[in-house]
Write a protein that holds these residues in place. Structure first.
Motif: not given
Length: 509
Positions: A148-161
């Motif tokens: 269970n984790i928030g998605g803001v940081q993950i979405d930003e990291a995937v977007t940068r990649a």
């Protein structure tokens, strides 16, 4: 009568649209043998007829470009692939139809612990996105999410990649790789052409052997005939594979398309952040290049590990530092937490909420307590939940209502006897329910027959010459024995009064 049937327009239904998109007739193809009927027996022995859909390889007849269709055959196949991707995947599989939410990895993210597809959720006033794994595991007797984790940081990291992968330099490398694939394709086709030649030679050799055998030698002739049929089957398979690979001719990019890709790489960041770009558009862009995003969380290290699996098979690993949890600025007072810790051993959450409300306690935000709020408070402070456990050695601990049923009296009688001190009651904290420890000695004091020497309260007061309060105090101190009669006309308390010695002498004389 009109020669043409009347056209009637109706609202499109899901079934009608799906039938149009999946029917080869609309793509100009003639098909026969898409289904097969089967007869089965149910549990009662009754014959049931079932219609089974067959895969395309098992269709009896498939003639492409048989007639003019509404769509061409490549569009039809592209529709089938997209429908298959949009179908709800099974366990441990990704993909799925793109939704309208802001979570970019919806349908792409999977759990790095158990492999299940991650589900999305939104919480808070701003509806921040998050991901969780539906695979639950038991922790202290309660279900807990595997991830269970928030998605803001993950979405930003995937977007940068994703944007970095479409930089002009990397696009040029991709174009060069595509050209190299086209150059290597000729060598691959040469290999399959040689396979067809070998299969053709083997088939002709088997045919010559079969024709050269003596017809009277039937056993040998049947063996050679079977070998000839097998070689012909292998030849047809090799030809079909060669034809399929020749049709899979990779399209060579033109000069205009290469320039367009270079321009796209430079402008993608601006297009991505534009106000006109919807979350659905961003998900479509991600799904065009990314096959799967595997998320693994290590809470003890406050870190997350992402693995991006691209369409071509390449892998990209990303390590993220998660924000460490800080103590909440608004906290429940320590007295309430300590009281909940004491009450949780004896009562469920709903009863604890009632006790806290009767004492005038409130949550950290000033709300009344409810069962779910007590549950959240326990989970935050890691307080175990209530587990009923009857103590048979010292007597079962019961509520007033249950004790009254067990003793055969009214609840008001139990309350009155507790107030008078006749029986002992337990209360953990003011406002908590009274409880009675039901022992064998207490059960013996609630009899149907009082026995010899037991008098009603009024007669005991006259016999002792004291007030009712004094009688109750003596019973409470154990100086007088008392029982409660539950049957007969005169129900209630009976006191055992000792006869004075002077009265005994008078009776003897």
């Amino acid at each position: 009568m009109s020669a043409h049937a009347e056209i009637r327009w109706v609202v499109a239904s899901y079934h009608a649209v799906h039938q149009v998109l999946t029917n080869p007739v609309y793509a100009g193809a003639y098909v026969y043998g898409k289904t097969r009927s089967q007869m089965t027996l149910d549990a009662a022995g009754v014959r049931r007829k079932r219609i089974k859909l067959l895969p395309r390889d098992h269709w009896q007849v498939l003639i492409k470009e048989h007639h003019e269709g509404f769509i061409d055959w490549p569009t039809y196949e592209a529709n089938q692939q997209r429908i298959a991707r949009n179908t709800r995947p099974g366990p441990h599989k990704t993909s799925g139809a793109v939704r309208e939410g802001s979570a970019l990895l919806q349908g792409l993210a999977s759990c790095g612990h158990c492999g299940r597809r991650l589900r999305t959720h939104y919480r808070g006033r701003k509806s921040a996105s998050g991901y969780h794994c539906a695979g639950e595991r038991l922790v202290e007797g309660r279900g807990s999410y595997c991830l269970n984790i928030g998605g803001v940081q993950i979405d930003e990291a995937v977007t940068r990649a994703f944007i970095a992968a479409l930089e002009p330099a990397k696009i040029r490398a991709t174009v060069a790789a595509a050209e190299q694939v086209e150059m290597d394709r000729g060598a691959a086709l040469k290999h399959w052409r040689l396979s067809v030649e070998r299969a053709s030679y083997a088939a002709s050799l088997a045919e010559r052997r079969y024709r050269a055998v003596d017809p009277d030698n039937r056993l040998v002739a049947r063996g050679l005939e079977r070998a000839w049929e097998e070689s012909l089957t292998a030849l047809e398979a090799a030809k079909a594979e060669l034809s399929r690979r020749e049709q899979e001719h990779p399209r060579v990019l033109s000069i205009q398309e290469r320039d367009h890709l270079s321009t796209l790489g430079r402008n993608l960041a601006a297009v991505w952040t534009a106000a006109t770009t919807t979350p659905r558009d961003r998900k479509e862009l991600l799904g065009s290049l990314i096959e799967e995003v595997i998320v693994k969380v290590e809470r003890d290290k406050c870190a997350a590990h992402l693995m991006l699996r691209w369409k071509g098979g390449a892998l990209t690993e990303i390590d993220l530092d998660l924000p460490r949890s800080r103590p909440a600025s608004i906290r429940t007072d320590e007295d309430t937490v300590a009281l909940v810790r004491r009450l949780a051993v004896h009562y469920p959450d709903t009863v604890i909420a009632g006790i806290l409300n009767r004492q005038g306690r409130r949550t950290a935000r000033g709300h009344r307590f409810e069962g779910n709020r007590v549950c959240n408070l326990r989970q935050h402070w890691k307080i175990p939940c209530f587990i009923p456990n009857a103590d048979t050695a010292t007597g079962e601990l019961l509520t007033i209502k249950r004790a009254a049923i067990a003793l055969g009296v009214a609840s008001s009688t139990i309350h009155r006897l507790i107030n008078d001190g006749i029986i002992a009651g337990e209360q953990i904290t003011p406002g908590a329910p009274w409880r009675i420890r039901l022992t064998d000695d207490l059960k013996a004091r609630f009899n149907a027959e009082p026995g010899e020497g037991f008098l009603p309260m009024r007669e005991a007061i006259r016999a002792l010459g004291v007030s009712r309060q004094t009688v109750l105090q003596r019973v409470k101190r154990g100086e007088l024995e008392a029982v409660h009669v539950t049957r007969g006309r005169q129900k209630g308390l009976r006191i055992k009064v000792m006869t004075p010695q002077s009265e005994l002498f008078e009776r003897a004389s």
